[in-house]
Design a protein around this motif. Structure first.
Motif, PDB file in Angstrom:
ATOM      1  N   GLY A 107       0.759  -1.414   0.030  1.00 43.74           N
ATOM      2  CA  GLY A 107      -0.015  -0.089   0.078  1.00 43.74           C
ATOM      3  C   GLY A 107       0.805   1.300  -0.051  1.00 43.74           C
ATOM      4  O   GLY A 107       0.679   2.206  -0.629  1.00 43.74           O
ATOM      5  N   LEU A 108       1.818   1.272   0.912  1.00 43.23           N
ATOM      6  CA  LEU A 108       2.690   2.284   0.811  1.00 43.23           C
ATOM      7  C   LEU A 108       3.348   2.623  -0.564  1.00 43.23           C
ATOM      8  O   LEU A 108       3.600   3.928  -1.043  1.00 43.23           O
ATOM      9  CB  LEU A 108       3.994   2.017   1.698  1.00 43.23           C
ATOM     10  N   GLN A 109       3.733   1.578  -1.454  1.00 45.26           N
ATOM     11  CA  GLN A 109       4.415   1.838  -2.789  1.00 45.26           C
ATOM     12  C   GLN A 109       3.629   2.374  -3.601  1.00 45.26           C
ATOM     13  O   GLN A 109       3.739   3.375  -4.396  1.00 45.26           O
ATOM     14  CB  GLN A 109       4.926   0.392  -3.079  1.00 45.26           C
ATOM     15  N   TYR A 110       2.328   1.814  -3.577  1.00 44.82           N
ATOM     16  CA  TYR A 110       1.272   2.226  -4.646  1.00 44.82           C
ATOM     17  C   TYR A 110       0.661   3.733  -4.182  1.00 44.82           C
ATOM     18  O   TYR A 110       0.462   4.312  -5.243  1.00 44.82           O
ATOM     19  CB  TYR A 110      -0.233   0.911  -4.453  1.00 44.82           C
ATOM     20  N   GLU A 111       0.709   3.883  -2.952  1.00 47.16           N
ATOM     21  CA  GLU A 111       0.171   5.253  -2.641  1.00 47.16           C
ATOM     22  C   GLU A 111       1.209   6.350  -3.253  1.00 47.16           C
ATOM     23  O   GLU A 111       0.752   7.629  -3.468  1.00 47.16           O
ATOM     24  CB  GLU A 111       0.047   5.329  -1.149  1.00 47.16           C
ATOM     25  N   LYS A 112       2.566   6.174  -3.526  1.00 51.71           N
ATOM     26  CA  LYS A 112       3.226   7.136  -4.149  1.00 51.71           C
ATOM     27  C   LYS A 112       2.996   7.333  -5.588  1.00 51.71           C
ATOM     28  O   LYS A 112       3.055   8.561  -6.000  1.00 51.71           O
ATOM     29  CB  LYS A 112       4.710   6.642  -4.159  1.00 51.71           C
ATOM     30  N   THR A 113       2.292   6.456  -6.081  1.00 46.32           N
ATOM     31  CA  THR A 113       2.145   6.699  -7.720  1.00 46.32           C
ATOM     32  C   THR A 113       0.601   6.766  -7.785  1.00 46.32           C
ATOM     33  O   THR A 113       0.270   7.280  -8.843  1.00 46.32           O
ATOM     34  CB  THR A 113       2.682   5.644  -8.478  1.00 46.32           C
ATOM     35  N   ARG A 114      -0.141   6.196  -7.042  1.00 48.56           N
ATOM     36  CA  ARG A 114      -1.656   6.075  -7.506  1.00 48.56           C
ATOM     37  C   ARG A 114      -2.433   6.813  -6.596  1.00 48.56           C
ATOM     38  O   ARG A 114      -3.819   6.901  -6.762  1.00 48.56           O
ATOM     39  CB  ARG A 114      -2.210   4.515  -7.428  1.00 48.56           C
ATOM     40  N   GLY A 115      -2.015   7.602  -5.699  1.00 47.98           N
ATOM     41  CA  GLY A 115      -2.744   8.264  -4.772  1.00 47.98           C
ATOM     42  C   GLY A 115      -3.299   7.557  -3.395  1.00 47.98           C
ATOM     43  O   GLY A 115      -2.764   6.610  -3.253  1.00 47.98           O
ATOM     44  N   ASN A 116      -4.061   8.034  -2.852  1.00 46.84           N
ATOM     45  CA  ASN A 116      -4.697   7.634  -1.354  1.00 46.84           C
ATOM     46  C   ASN A 116      -5.011   6.029  -1.579  1.00 46.84           C
ATOM     47  O   ASN A 116      -5.945   5.875  -2.367  1.00 46.84           O
ATOM     48  CB  ASN A 116      -5.508   8.495  -0.824  1.00 46.84           C
ATOM     49  N   MET A 117      -4.565   4.980  -0.748  1.00 40.28           N
ATOM     50  CA  MET A 117      -4.950   3.599  -0.948  1.00 40.28           C
ATOM     51  C   MET A 117      -5.450   3.333   0.483  1.00 40.28           C
ATOM     52  O   MET A 117      -5.434   2.128   0.846  1.00 40.28           O
ATOM     53  CB  MET A 117      -3.430   3.018  -1.187  1.00 40.28           C
ATOM     54  N   LYS A 118      -5.830   4.175   1.286  1.00 41.49           N
ATOM     55  CA  LYS A 118      -6.333   3.852   2.695  1.00 41.49           C
ATOM     56  C   LYS A 118      -7.542   2.855   2.537  1.00 41.49           C
ATOM     57  O   LYS A 118      -7.559   1.698   3.035  1.00 41.49           O
ATOM     58  CB  LYS A 118      -6.900   5.185   3.201  1.00 41.49           C
ATOM     59  N   GLU A 119      -8.647   3.264   1.615  1.00 44.41           N
ATOM     60  CA  GLU A 119      -9.583   2.448   1.820  1.00 44.41           C
ATOM     61  C   GLU A 119      -9.272   0.722   1.056  1.00 44.41           C
ATOM     62  O   GLU A 119      -9.767  -0.164   1.644  1.00 44.41           O
ATOM     63  CB  GLU A 119     -10.689   2.789   0.799  1.00 44.41           C
ATOM     64  N   THR A 120      -8.667   0.674   0.143  1.00 44.55           N
ATOM     65  CA  THR A 120      -8.001  -0.679  -0.387  1.00 44.55           C
ATOM     66  C   THR A 120      -7.183  -1.295   0.551  1.00 44.55           C
ATOM     67  O   THR A 120      -7.713  -2.588   0.749  1.00 44.55           O
ATOM     68  CB  THR A 120      -7.256  -0.476  -1.684  1.00 44.55           C
ATOM     69  N   VAL A 121      -6.350  -0.780   1.364  1.00 42.81           N
ATOM     70  CA  VAL A 121      -5.683  -1.509   2.269  1.00 42.81           C
ATOM     71  C   VAL A 121      -6.387  -1.918   3.463  1.00 42.81           C
ATOM     72  O   VAL A 121      -6.349  -2.928   3.942  1.00 42.81           O
ATOM     73  CB  VAL A 121      -4.519  -0.629   3.022  1.00 42.81           C
ATOM     74  N   ILE A 122      -7.406  -1.086   3.964  1.00 40.63           N
ATOM     75  CA  ILE A 122      -8.249  -1.454   5.040  1.00 40.63           C
ATOM     76  C   ILE A 122      -9.175  -2.566   4.695  1.00 40.63           C
ATOM     77  O   ILE A 122      -9.407  -3.723   5.362  1.00 40.63           O
ATOM     78  CB  ILE A 122      -9.026  -0.372   5.404  1.00 40.63           C
ATOM     79  N   GLU A 123      -9.589  -2.522   3.278  1.00 35.30           N
ATOM     80  CA  GLU A 123     -10.301  -3.721   2.825  1.00 35.30           C
ATOM     81  C   GLU A 123      -9.573  -4.976   2.771  1.00 35.30           C
ATOM     82  O   GLU A 123      -9.973  -6.073   3.249  1.00 35.30           O
ATOM     83  CB  GLU A 123     -10.757  -3.474   1.420  1.00 35.30           C
ATOM     84  N   LYS A 124      -8.185  -5.071   2.583  1.00 37.33           N
ATOM     85  CA  LYS A 124      -7.508  -6.047   2.499  1.00 37.33           C
ATOM     86  C   LYS A 124      -7.071  -6.646   3.841  1.00 37.33           C
ATOM     87  O   LYS A 124      -7.070  -7.898   3.785  1.00 37.33           O
ATOM     88  CB  LYS A 124      -6.058  -5.952   1.750  1.00 37.33           C
ATOM     89  N   VAL A 125      -7.008  -6.019   4.737  1.00 36.86           N
ATOM     90  CA  VAL A 125      -6.796  -6.126   6.248  1.00 36.86           C
ATOM     91  C   VAL A 125      -7.993  -6.917   6.805  1.00 36.86           C
ATOM     92  O   VAL A 125      -7.682  -7.878   7.444  1.00 36.86           O
ATOM     93  CB  VAL A 125      -6.149  -5.060   6.971  1.00 36.86           C
ATOM     94  N   GLU A 126      -9.143  -6.441   6.391  1.00 38.49           N
ATOM     95  CA  GLU A 126     -10.190  -6.901   6.995  1.00 38.49           C
ATOM     96  C   GLU A 126     -10.415  -8.400   6.374  1.00 38.49           C
ATOM     97  O   GLU A 126     -10.712  -9.369   7.091  1.00 38.49           O
ATOM     98  CB  GLU A 126     -11.521  -6.254   6.443  1.00 38.49           C
ATOM     99  N   LYS A 127     -10.082  -8.565   5.191  1.00 35.83           N
ATOM    100  CA  LYS A 127     -10.326  -9.776   4.429  1.00 35.83           C
ATOM    101  C   LYS A 127      -9.508 -10.905   5.265  1.00 35.83           C
ATOM    102  O   LYS A 127      -9.662 -12.214   5.321  1.00 35.83           O
ATOM    103  CB  LYS A 127      -9.976  -9.751   2.938  1.00 35.83           C
ATOM    104  N   VAL A 128      -8.237 -10.485   5.640  1.00 31.87           N
ATOM    105  CA  VAL A 128      -7.352 -11.594   6.203  1.00 31.87           C
ATOM    106  C   VAL A 128      -7.823 -12.057   7.441  1.00 31.87           C
ATOM    107  O   VAL A 128      -7.672 -13.330   7.556  1.00 31.87           O
ATOM    108  CB  VAL A 128      -6.344 -10.731   6.355  1.00 31.87           C
ATOM    109  N   PHE A 129      -8.405 -11.199   8.317  1.00 31.27           N
ATOM    110  CA  PHE A 129      -9.035 -11.712   9.398  1.00 31.27           C
ATOM    111  C   PHE A 129     -10.126 -12.378   9.398  1.00 31.27           C
ATOM    112  O   PHE A 129     -10.391 -13.335  10.000  1.00 31.27           O
ATOM    113  CB  PHE A 129      -9.490 -10.332  10.410  1.00 31.27           C
ATOM    114  N   GLU A 130     -11.316 -11.932   8.361  1.00 27.36           N
ATOM    115  CA  GLU A 130     -12.330 -12.635   8.041  1.00 27.36           C
ATOM    116  C   GLU A 130     -12.204 -14.016   7.377  1.00 27.36           C
ATOM    117  O   GLU A 130     -12.999 -14.947   7.992  1.00 27.36           O
ATOM    118  CB  GLU A 130     -13.234 -11.702   6.989  1.00 27.36           C
ATOM    119  N   ASP A 131     -11.230 -13.993   6.531  1.00 28.28           N
ATOM    120  CA  ASP A 131     -11.090 -15.309   6.162  1.00 28.28           C
ATOM    121  C   ASP A 131     -10.445 -16.492   7.089  1.00 28.28           C
ATOM    122  O   ASP A 131     -10.622 -17.750   7.103  1.00 28.28           O
ATOM    123  CB  ASP A 131      -9.679 -15.223   5.071  1.00 28.28           C
TER     124      ASP A 131
END
Length: 368
Positions: A338-362
């Motif tokens: 997320g840190l790497q993508y945020e440098k080139t694609r803009g704010n990645m907050k929502e995407t990263v939170i969604e991936k973190v949630e998925k780890v715990f839910e799975d």
């Protein structure tokens, strides 16, 4: 032949059902006594000319029959017959007749188009609970059915509902007063309606992301019951709702939680602390209590208050020692990506939170 009129010599049209019989229609055409050319020097040429006259005469008679059927409001003619009648005067008659009818295309379900939408609202008492809308069809027709959870195992005959669809653009379509009939679901927990026609366009089917169902009334052998309650909207995201249903049942709408005074059941009902089982769905509190020692939802809530991925990582590091070791590396990799993508694609907050949630839910899904 006129556009829109179907003609058959049989008693019906394949793929259609007859909705109205409009009466007998007929027409006739007469060829004069000079129709038969007799023997000529060129017999083949005479025969060809006479055949052309006959075909034109027959076509004219058929057109007149179709016009007569259209005047009656028909869109098809069945039992079409053509009779040839020679007369003593040497003239020749063609009689075309049939029965004018109205027909309607039979709705057939084709798996080529299929969509299932979990219902994202619910009623917090003992009424039929809509849980899923299923749409099926093809490029010409769409039909739908409704699945309901039946806590009382009542003999539900029908429900009248409004369905509110939401698409990917957050546009809403409300279809009011749809009657779903249940013919083969006596006293079952999960009941499934017969198909009814849908106003959803086949082209719009894949855009749908959400369905809410407002229950107006339902019918049982004991009578008709009105439902005046306002439904409660599910607070979980679509993915989290799907995961919860996979673990806790298709009627599940809320995660279990308790503050010592009350506890919220997976069905959404709030029970007193002393109640061992939910008074709506019958789930036992001991069976649905969260087993995980780490409260990842608290961590997620703190992450949502932040702005950038670097801040999300700080939150993660605050909790990292309490997280199972098998998950730590994956979570750290999500943050670094997320840190790497945020440098080139803009704010990645929502995407990263969604991936973190998925780890715990799975992980939670595997445990259960």
């Amino acid at each position: 032949m006129a556009e829109g009129i179907l003609v058959t010599t049989g008693s019906g049209v394949e793929g259609y059902t007859i909705t109205d019989y409009l009466g007998f229609v007929s027409s006739q055409a007469i060829l004069g006594s000079n129709f038969i050319s007799g023997l000529a020097a060129n017999v083949k040429d005479a025969a060809r000319k006479d055949t052309a006259k006959l075909e034109q005469c027959r076509e004219d008679a058929a057109k007149q029959v179709i016009k007569a059927a259209e005047k009656k409001g028909a869109n098809a003619i069945i039992g079409m017959t053509i009779t040839y009648a020679p007369f003593e005067t040497g003239s020749f008659g063609i009689i075309v007749s049939g029965t004018a009818v109205k027909i309607e295309k039979i709705v057939t379900i084709d798996d080529a188009l299929h969509k299932e939408l979990y219902v994202t609202n619910y009623y917090n008492r003992l009424v039929p609970r809509p849980v899923k809308v299923v749409l099926d069809g093809d490029s010409n027709n769409m039909s739908m059915k409704l699945l309901c959870y039946n806590y009382n195992h009542d003999d539900i005959l029908a429900v009248r509902v409004d369905v509110e669809y939401t698409n990917l653009y957050d546009e809403r379509l409300v279809v009011k007063n749809i009657d779903f009939v249940f013919t083969e679901n006596v006293n079952l927990s999960l009941i499934e309606s017969d198909y009814v026609r849908s106003k959803i366009s086949p082209n719009d089917l894949h855009l749908l992301k959400d369905a809410k169902v407002i229950l107006n009334k339902y019918a049982t052998p004991r009578g008709v019951f009105a439902v005046n309650d306002q439904p409660i909207n599910v607070s979980l995201s679509t993915r989290r709702l799907e995961n919860l249903k996979a673990k806790r049942g298709i009627d599940a709408v809320e995660k279990y939680r308790s503050d010592g005074m009350i506890w919220t059941c997976n069905c959404g009902h709030v029970n007193e602390a002393g109640a061992e089982e939910c008074i709506v769905c019958g789930r036992k509190q001991k069976d649905i209590m969260t087993k995980a020692t780490f409260n990842y939802e608290e961590m997620i809530d703190r992450m949502k208050e932040k702005e950038y991925v670097v801040e999300l990582k700080d939150v993660l590091m605050h909790y990292i020692k309490d997280i199972d070791a098998s998950m730590r590396l994956e979570l750290l990799e999500i943050m670094e990506s997320g840190l790497q993508y945020e440098k080139t694609r803009g704010n990645m907050k929502e995407t990263v939170i969604e991936k973190v949630e998925k780890v715990f839910e799975d992980a939670s899904l595997l445990e259960n």
